[in-house]
Scaffold this motif. Structure first.
Motif, PDB file in Angstrom:
ATOM      1  N   VAL A 221       0.840  -1.194   0.000  1.00  0.00           N
ATOM      2  CA  VAL A 221       0.000   0.000   0.000  1.00  0.00           C
ATOM      3  C   VAL A 221       0.876   1.245   0.000  1.00  0.00           C
ATOM      4  O   VAL A 221       1.848   1.334   0.756  1.00  0.00           O
ATOM      5  CB  VAL A 221      -0.908   0.008   1.247  1.00  0.00           C
ATOM      6  N   GLN A 222       0.556   2.198  -0.857  1.00  0.00           N
ATOM      7  CA  GLN A 222       1.241   3.489  -0.856  1.00  0.00           C
ATOM      8  C   GLN A 222       0.335   4.532  -0.228  1.00  0.00           C
ATOM      9  O   GLN A 222      -0.870   4.570  -0.499  1.00  0.00           O
ATOM     10  CB  GLN A 222       1.624   3.887  -2.271  1.00  0.00           C
ATOM     11  N   LEU A 223       0.934   5.385   0.592  1.00  0.00           N
ATOM     12  CA  LEU A 223       0.172   6.351   1.381  1.00  0.00           C
ATOM     13  C   LEU A 223       0.670   7.767   1.127  1.00  0.00           C
ATOM     14  O   LEU A 223       1.884   7.994   1.051  1.00  0.00           O
ATOM     15  CB  LEU A 223       0.318   6.029   2.874  1.00  0.00           C
ATOM     16  N   VAL A 224      -0.263   8.712   1.033  1.00  0.00           N
ATOM     17  CA  VAL A 224       0.080  10.112   0.844  1.00  0.00           C
ATOM     18  C   VAL A 224      -0.754  10.946   1.818  1.00  0.00           C
ATOM     19  O   VAL A 224      -1.990  10.958   1.732  1.00  0.00           O
ATOM     20  CB  VAL A 224      -0.183  10.580  -0.596  1.00  0.00           C
ATOM     21  N   GLU A 225      -0.059  11.650   2.713  1.00  0.00           N
ATOM     22  CA  GLU A 225      -0.752  12.500   3.685  1.00  0.00           C
ATOM     23  C   GLU A 225      -0.885  13.918   3.155  1.00  0.00           C
ATOM     24  O   GLU A 225      -0.066  14.376   2.355  1.00  0.00           O
ATOM     25  CB  GLU A 225       0.024  12.554   5.008  1.00  0.00           C
ATOM     26  N   SER A 226      -1.892  14.608   3.651  1.00  0.00           N
ATOM     27  CA  SER A 226      -2.089  16.012   3.310  1.00  0.00           C
ATOM     28  C   SER A 226      -2.858  16.699   4.434  1.00  0.00           C
ATOM     29  O   SER A 226      -3.403  16.035   5.313  1.00  0.00           O
ATOM     30  CB  SER A 226      -2.857  16.149   1.991  1.00  0.00           C
ATOM     31  N   GLY A 227      -2.877  18.026   4.373  1.00  0.00           N
ATOM     32  CA  GLY A 227      -3.671  18.793   5.329  1.00  0.00           C
ATOM     33  C   GLY A 227      -2.892  19.515   6.406  1.00  0.00           C
ATOM     34  O   GLY A 227      -3.452  20.329   7.139  1.00  0.00           O
ATOM     35  N   GLY A 228      -1.620  19.227   6.516  1.00  0.00           N
ATOM     36  CA  GLY A 228      -0.827  19.904   7.531  1.00  0.00           C
ATOM     37  C   GLY A 228      -0.554  21.358   7.152  1.00  0.00           C
ATOM     38  O   GLY A 228      -0.372  21.679   5.976  1.00  0.00           O
TER      39      GLY A 228
ATOM     40  N   PHE B 214      -8.724  14.598  19.325  1.00  0.00           N
ATOM     41  CA  PHE B 214      -8.516  14.069  17.978  1.00  0.00           C
ATOM     42  C   PHE B 214      -9.528  12.965  17.695  1.00  0.00           C
ATOM     43  O   PHE B 214      -9.910  12.203  18.598  1.00  0.00           O
ATOM     44  CB  PHE B 214      -7.115  13.493  17.830  1.00  0.00           C
ATOM     45  N   THR B 215      -9.915  12.867  16.420  1.00  0.00           N
ATOM     46  CA  THR B 215     -10.816  11.802  15.996  1.00  0.00           C
ATOM     47  C   THR B 215     -10.301  11.193  14.701  1.00  0.00           C
ATOM     48  O   THR B 215     -10.057  11.922  13.738  1.00  0.00           O
ATOM     49  CB  THR B 215     -12.239  12.335  15.773  1.00  0.00           C
ATOM     50  N   ILE B 216     -10.145   9.896  14.699  1.00  0.00           N
ATOM     51  CA  ILE B 216      -9.714   9.190  13.495  1.00  0.00           C
ATOM     52  C   ILE B 216     -10.942   8.586  12.817  1.00  0.00           C
ATOM     53  O   ILE B 216     -11.857   8.097  13.483  1.00  0.00           O
ATOM     54  CB  ILE B 216      -8.664   8.106  13.831  1.00  0.00           C
ATOM     55  N   SER B 217     -10.933   8.626  11.491  1.00  0.00           N
ATOM     56  CA  SER B 217     -12.047   8.062  10.737  1.00  0.00           C
ATOM     57  C   SER B 217     -11.533   7.549   9.402  1.00  0.00           C
ATOM     58  O   SER B 217     -10.413   7.881   9.001  1.00  0.00           O
ATOM     59  CB  SER B 217     -13.142   9.119  10.511  1.00  0.00           C
ATOM     60  N   ARG B 218     -12.336   6.747   8.740  1.00  0.00           N
ATOM     61  CA  ARG B 218     -11.921   6.221   7.447  1.00  0.00           C
ATOM     62  C   ARG B 218     -13.106   6.169   6.502  1.00  0.00           C
ATOM     63  O   ARG B 218     -14.250   6.066   6.936  1.00  0.00           O
ATOM     64  CB  ARG B 218     -11.271   4.845   7.607  1.00  0.00           C
ATOM     65  N   ASP B 219     -12.779   6.243   5.227  1.00  0.00           N
ATOM     66  CA  ASP B 219     -13.771   6.079   4.177  1.00  0.00           C
ATOM     67  C   ASP B 219     -13.225   5.024   3.229  1.00  0.00           C
ATOM     68  O   ASP B 219     -12.360   5.313   2.399  1.00  0.00           O
ATOM     69  CB  ASP B 219     -14.003   7.414   3.463  1.00  0.00           C
ATOM     70  N   ASN B 220     -13.701   3.819   3.365  1.00  0.00           N
ATOM     71  CA  ASN B 220     -13.158   2.720   2.559  1.00  0.00           C
ATOM     72  C   ASN B 220     -13.489   2.882   1.080  1.00  0.00           C
ATOM     73  O   ASN B 220     -12.761   2.391   0.221  1.00  0.00           O
ATOM     74  CB  ASN B 220     -13.667   1.385   3.075  1.00  0.00           C
TER      75      ASN B 220
ATOM     76  N   LYS C 278     -13.368   5.626  -0.527  1.00  0.00           N
ATOM     77  CA  LYS C 278     -12.393   6.576  -1.070  1.00  0.00           C
ATOM     78  C   LYS C 278     -10.961   6.199  -0.741  1.00  0.00           C
ATOM     79  O   LYS C 278     -10.035   6.890  -1.151  1.00  0.00           O
ATOM     80  CB  LYS C 278     -12.690   7.974  -0.521  1.00  0.00           C
ATOM     81  N   ASN C 279     -10.770   5.123   0.018  1.00  0.00           N
ATOM     82  CA  ASN C 279      -9.432   4.704   0.446  1.00  0.00           C
ATOM     83  C   ASN C 279      -8.713   5.817   1.211  1.00  0.00           C
ATOM     84  O   ASN C 279      -7.539   6.123   0.941  1.00  0.00           O
ATOM     85  CB  ASN C 279      -8.574   4.267  -0.746  1.00  0.00           C
ATOM     86  N   THR C 280      -9.406   6.427   2.139  1.00  0.00           N
ATOM     87  CA  THR C 280      -8.798   7.490   2.930  1.00  0.00           C
ATOM     88  C   THR C 280      -8.996   7.243   4.426  1.00  0.00           C
ATOM     89  O   THR C 280      -9.982   6.626   4.843  1.00  0.00           O
ATOM     90  CB  THR C 280      -9.389   8.866   2.591  1.00  0.00           C
ATOM     91  N   VAL C 281      -8.052   7.733   5.198  1.00  0.00           N
ATOM     92  CA  VAL C 281      -8.181   7.750   6.653  1.00  0.00           C
ATOM     93  C   VAL C 281      -7.814   9.152   7.117  1.00  0.00           C
ATOM     94  O   VAL C 281      -6.785   9.700   6.706  1.00  0.00           O
ATOM     95  CB  VAL C 281      -7.295   6.671   7.317  1.00  0.00           C
ATOM     96  N   ASP C 282      -8.674   9.753   7.884  1.00  0.00           N
ATOM     97  CA  ASP C 282      -8.520  11.128   8.301  1.00  0.00           C
ATOM     98  C   ASP C 282      -8.248  11.230   9.795  1.00  0.00           C
ATOM     99  O   ASP C 282      -8.612  10.345  10.569  1.00  0.00           O
ATOM    100  CB  ASP C 282      -9.777  11.937   7.984  1.00  0.00           C
ATOM    101  N   LEU C 283      -7.641  12.354  10.161  1.00  0.00           N
ATOM    102  CA  LEU C 283      -7.422  12.663  11.569  1.00  0.00           C
ATOM    103  C   LEU C 283      -7.908  14.093  11.802  1.00  0.00           C
ATOM    104  O   LEU C 283      -7.273  15.046  11.333  1.00  0.00           O
ATOM    105  CB  LEU C 283      -5.952  12.532  11.945  1.00  0.00           C
ATOM    106  N   GLN C 284      -9.033  14.222  12.469  1.00  0.00           N
ATOM    107  CA  GLN C 284      -9.559  15.535  12.835  1.00  0.00           C
ATOM    108  C   GLN C 284      -8.929  15.939  14.157  1.00  0.00           C
ATOM    109  O   GLN C 284      -9.034  15.212  15.151  1.00  0.00           O
ATOM    110  CB  GLN C 284     -11.080  15.486  12.982  1.00  0.00           C
ATOM    111  N   MET C 285      -8.280  17.097  14.156  1.00  0.00           N
ATOM    112  CA  MET C 285      -7.562  17.552  15.349  1.00  0.00           C
ATOM    113  C   MET C 285      -8.157  18.878  15.798  1.00  0.00           C
ATOM    114  O   MET C 285      -8.146  19.859  15.041  1.00  0.00           O
ATOM    115  CB  MET C 285      -6.074  17.696  15.053  1.00  0.00           C
ATOM    116  N   ASN C 286      -8.671  18.902  17.001  1.00  0.00           N
ATOM    117  CA  ASN C 286      -9.265  20.109  17.575  1.00  0.00           C
ATOM    118  C   ASN C 286      -8.466  20.560  18.799  1.00  0.00           C
ATOM    119  O   ASN C 286      -7.674  19.795  19.356  1.00  0.00           O
ATOM    120  CB  ASN C 286     -10.716  19.840  17.974  1.00  0.00           C
TER     121      ASN C 286
END
Length: 123
Positions: free
Chosen positions: A2-9, A68-74, A76-84
């Motif tokens: 699996v190849q992973l690409v993060e974004s949003g920082g 923080f809340t972790i979630s995924r959308d299978n 879309k093949n994404t996993v998100d981290l909401q940070m408050n």
């Protein structure tokens, strides 16, 4: 593999929020437990959060609980981290990773890593 690409920082003020996203390649994404780690300058990489392949069971570091809340959308093949309620001590490069074997809290349990995304929290 699996190849992973993060974004949003980005740069954000203390008390603010960010949503990090990790896009994964591969049709077997839904079968993996996914994790988020972070590494601050001069410090070891540390566990932040993980989400079991069942999509329901979550794991958080004490520093992340309640903020923080972790979630995924299978689909879309994404996993998100909401940070408050971000704090200056949350400043780090954040990585997502695929858990292949062992404890979700241990970096050695992860077999694929993204390149990371920088989060900077100003005071």
């Amino acid at each position: 593999q699996v190849q992973l690409v993060e974004s949003g920082g980005e740069l954000v003020q203390a008390g603010g929020s960010l949503r990090l996203s990790c896009a994964a390649s591969g049709r077997t994404f839904s079968t993996f437990t996914m994790g988020w780690f972070r590494q601050a300058p001069g410090k070891e990489r540390e566990f932040v959060a993980a989400l079991h392949e069942n999509g329901r069971t979550t794991y958080y570091a004490d520093s992340a609980k309640g903020r923080f809340t972790i979630s995924r959308d299978n689909a879309k093949n994404t996993v998100d981290l909401q940070m408050n309620s971000l704090k200056p001590e949350d400043t780090a490069v954040y990585y997502c990773a695929v858990c292949t074997v062992g404890s979700v809290y241990n970096t050695n349990s992860y077999g694929s890593w993204g390149q990371g995304t920088q989060v900077t929290v100003s005071s």
